[in-house]
Design a protein around this motif. Structure first.
Motif, mmCIF file in Angstrom:
data_model
loop_
_atom_site.group_PDB
_atom_site.id
_atom_site.type_symbol
_atom_site.label_atom_id
_atom_site.label_comp_id
_atom_site.label_asym_id
_atom_site.label_seq_id
_atom_site.Cartn_x
_atom_site.Cartn_y
_atom_site.Cartn_z
ATOM 1 N N MET A 80 0.841 -1.189 0.000
ATOM 2 C CA MET A 80 0.000 0.000 0.000
ATOM 3 C C MET A 80 0.884 1.250 0.000
ATOM 4 N N LEU A 81 0.571 2.167 -0.893
ATOM 5 C CA LEU A 81 1.220 3.479 -0.904
ATOM 6 C C LEU A 81 0.342 4.437 -0.113
ATOM 7 N N ARG A 82 0.901 5.030 0.919
ATOM 8 C CA ARG A 82 0.145 5.971 1.751
ATOM 9 C C ARG A 82 0.764 7.355 1.641
ATOM 10 N N ILE A 83 -0.061 8.315 1.269
ATOM 11 C CA ILE A 83 0.382 9.706 1.189
ATOM 12 C C ILE A 83 -0.338 10.459 2.291
ATOM 13 N N HIS A 84 0.438 10.966 3.241
ATOM 14 C CA HIS A 84 -0.125 11.618 4.431
ATOM 15 C C HIS A 84 -0.199 13.132 4.196
ATOM 16 N N PHE A 85 -1.420 13.647 4.181
ATOM 17 C CA PHE A 85 -1.665 15.057 3.934
ATOM 18 C C PHE A 85 -1.903 15.792 5.253
ATOM 19 N N THR A 86 -1.428 17.017 5.313
ATOM 20 C CA THR A 86 -1.879 17.945 6.343
ATOM 21 C C THR A 86 -2.902 18.872 5.692
ATOM 22 N N ALA A 87 -3.529 19.718 6.504
ATOM 23 C CA ALA A 87 -4.472 20.683 5.936
ATOM 24 C C ALA A 87 -3.761 21.600 4.942
ATOM 25 N N ALA A 88 -2.524 21.978 5.262
ATOM 26 C CA ALA A 88 -1.762 22.845 4.358
ATOM 27 C C ALA A 88 -1.472 22.128 3.042
ATOM 28 N N ASP A 89 -1.211 20.823 3.097
ATOM 29 C CA ASP A 89 -0.956 20.064 1.875
ATOM 30 C C ASP A 89 -2.180 20.048 0.963
ATOM 31 N N LEU A 90 -3.350 19.852 1.556
ATOM 32 C CA LEU A 90 -4.575 19.796 0.756
ATOM 33 C C LEU A 90 -4.857 21.133 0.083
ATOM 34 N N LEU A 91 -4.384 22.219 0.694
ATOM 35 C CA LEU A 91 -4.546 23.541 0.084
ATOM 36 C C LEU A 91 -3.526 23.793 -1.015
ATOM 37 N N ASP A 92 -2.521 22.917 -1.110
ATOM 38 C CA ASP A 92 -1.459 23.126 -2.093
ATOM 39 C C ASP A 92 -1.294 21.898 -2.989
ATOM 40 N N VAL A 93 -2.407 21.289 -3.371
ATOM 41 C CA VAL A 93 -2.395 20.246 -4.384
ATOM 42 C C VAL A 93 -2.616 20.924 -5.731
ATOM 43 N N ARG A 94 -1.719 20.717 -6.670
ATOM 44 C CA ARG A 94 -1.829 21.405 -7.954
ATOM 45 C C ARG A 94 -1.332 20.493 -9.070
ATOM 46 N N PHE A 95 -1.756 20.801 -10.272
ATOM 47 C CA PHE A 95 -1.305 20.072 -11.446
ATOM 48 C C PHE A 95 -0.127 20.804 -12.081
ATOM 49 N N ALA A 96 0.760 20.040 -12.688
ATOM 50 C CA ALA A 96 1.829 20.632 -13.476
ATOM 51 C C ALA A 96 1.214 21.390 -14.643
ATOM 52 N N ASP A 97 1.861 22.482 -15.039
ATOM 53 C CA ASP A 97 1.356 23.272 -16.159
ATOM 54 C C ASP A 97 1.611 22.595 -17.501
ATOM 55 N N ASP A 98 2.666 21.794 -17.572
ATOM 56 C CA ASP A 98 3.084 21.202 -18.838
ATOM 57 C C ASP A 98 3.580 19.781 -18.603
ATOM 58 N N PRO A 99 3.519 18.931 -19.623
ATOM 59 C CA PRO A 99 4.188 17.628 -19.524
ATOM 60 C C PRO A 99 5.693 17.831 -19.514
ATOM 61 N N ALA A 100 6.413 16.909 -18.908
ATOM 62 C CA ALA A 100 7.870 17.013 -18.792
ATOM 63 C C ALA A 100 8.511 16.026 -19.767
ATOM 64 N N PRO A 101 9.233 16.525 -20.784
ATOM 65 C CA PRO A 101 9.778 15.623 -21.814
ATOM 66 C C PRO A 101 10.631 14.490 -21.264
ATOM 67 N N LEU A 102 11.506 14.778 -20.293
ATOM 68 C CA LEU A 102 12.392 13.724 -19.806
ATOM 69 C C LEU A 102 11.665 12.739 -18.890
ATOM 70 N N VAL A 103 10.614 13.184 -18.226
ATOM 71 C CA VAL A 103 9.782 12.247 -17.462
ATOM 72 C C VAL A 103 9.087 11.293 -18.424
ATOM 73 N N GLU A 104 8.520 11.835 -19.497
ATOM 74 C CA GLU A 104 7.848 10.985 -20.481
ATOM 75 C C GLU A 104 8.831 9.998 -21.107
ATOM 76 N N LEU A 105 10.042 10.463 -21.384
ATOM 77 C CA LEU A 105 11.034 9.575 -21.978
ATOM 78 C C LEU A 105 11.414 8.459 -21.014
ATOM 79 N N GLU A 106 11.693 8.803 -19.767
ATOM 80 C CA GLU A 106 12.092 7.778 -18.799
ATOM 81 C C GLU A 106 11.002 6.736 -18.616
ATOM 82 N N LEU A 107 9.750 7.182 -18.521
ATOM 83 C CA LEU A 107 8.667 6.227 -18.321
ATOM 84 C C LEU A 107 8.403 5.411 -19.583
ATOM 85 N N ALA A 108 8.636 6.000 -20.752
ATOM 86 C CA ALA A 108 8.517 5.225 -21.985
ATOM 87 C C ALA A 108 9.574 4.131 -22.025
ATOM 88 N N VAL A 109 10.795 4.438 -21.598
ATOM 89 C CA VAL A 109 11.862 3.429 -21.550
ATOM 90 C C VAL A 109 11.467 2.309 -20.589
#
Length: 331
Positions: free
Chosen positions: A1-30
């Motif tokens: 089980m992967l557990r991600i422990h949030f505080t109230a401050a964390d829940l207020l600072d959940v955000r999406f990346a603005d753009d895809p990351a080329p090297l992340v996509e490449l690494e995961l494709a590999v």
């Protein structure tokens, strides 16, 4: 089980990346190219890369990236531009490089001459790594970048729609099937026992079209904690050229799901069996089942066994997507 422990401050600072990351996509494709538990689309994609010779461009990177996708942090900075990402790779500190190489080797990767030279800060090895990343990106990801970018944008708009209807906790739990909240802890079913304490620093969400495995969490040095999750539409379906039978080439839902899976979702309005799906799409049973499973993971389709048959039906969430595609998919 992967557990991600949030505080109230964390829940207020959940955000999406603005753009895809080329090297992340490449690494995961590999990583995906080394897996054998992938859906038929990735199998065909790998065969195509092998036939064109593009697969050979990833050979050196397979020494650094395991099939789990948990490669070294210095290899895949969260940068929206390839050149910027390569510069960050070149500026990696020796402390980070050595610790990350020790980690991946401790997890089972072989200690190769390339890894030794990188750990010793051999400049020729680092130039070779930079050139390899650039050529592998061009061979595997670069030509598909416009479609990957469109899929990324569509995924973010869809998650925003889900968040408006089900709240932040509902959206986060919907990123991976079987996830649930226990208090302020998000529990994601994975094979290992992993715990991440966010400690008020928030969480950056990054969908990847190159990945269909479990969500990956990591804290970058001097950077955010990132949760990488599988985007709704994998890369092979974003780039497919053969339309599904009866598919509308201008269908905005296809931007989000891919043309075949958009067709599958519409077919589930009739509650077909897997055999009926396969016949309507002109594909094999395994492929039809995989498409239905992917839509089920996204909460768009439900599956029930009736006698010896398995029937697939469109969920309320799927109905909402089909009923208002322009609001969800188009800006």
């Amino acid at each position: 089980m992967l557990r991600i422990h949030f505080t109230a401050a964390d829940l207020l600072d959940v955000r999406f990346a603005d753009d895809p990351a080329p090297l992340v996509e490449l690494e995961l494709a590999v990583a995906m190219l080394q897996r054998r538990d992938t859906d038929p689309g990735f199998v065909r994609w790998r065969r195509g890369l092998a036939a064109s010779g593009a697969l050979a461009a990833t050979a050196a990177l397979r020494e650094l990236v395991p099939p789990t996708g948990a490669g070294p942090f210095f290899l895949d900075p969260i940068a929206p531009d390839l050149d910027q990402g390569l510069e960050l790779v070149r500026r990696s500190t020796n402390t980070l490089v050595r610790s990350e190489l020790e980690r991946i080797c401790g997890a089972g990767l072989a200690v190769t001459p390339l890894l030794k030279h990188l750990a010793d800060q051999d400049q020729q090895a680092w130039r070779y790594l930079s050139d390899t990343l650039r050529s592998a990106y061009g061979a595997v990801i670069g030509t598909a970048w416009p479609q990957l970018r469109a899929g990324f944008d569509a995924d973010l708009r869809w998650r925003g729609q889900v968040q408006r209807q089900e709240g932040l906790r509902g959206m986060l739990a919907g990123l991976h099937p079987g996830s649930r909240w226990r208090g302020c802890t998000l529990e994601i079913p994975v094979a290992k026992e992993l715990d991440f304490q966010l400690r008020g620093e928030g969480l950056l969400l990054l969908p990847s079209a190159s990945w269909t495995g479990r969500p990956l969490v990591g804290s970058y040095p001097d950077g955010p904690t990132v949760l990488v999750y599988a985007a709704l539409t994998p890369l092979p379906y974003l780039t497919q050229t053969d339309p599904a039978p009866g598919a509308d080439p201008d269908d905005p839902v296809a931007v989000l799901l891919g043309r075949t899976r958009a067709a599958v979702l519409r077919l589930t309005l009739r509650e077909p069996t897997t055999s009926q799906l396969a016949a309507a799409l002109g594909v094999g049973l395994a492929s039809a089942s995989e498409h239905a499973r992917a839509l089920r993971r996204a909460g768009l389709v439900s599956t029930a066994r009736t006698g010896r048959s398995v029937r697939h039906s469109c969920t309320q969430l799927g109905h909402r997507l089909l009923a208002a595609p322009t609001a969800v998919v188009q800006s």
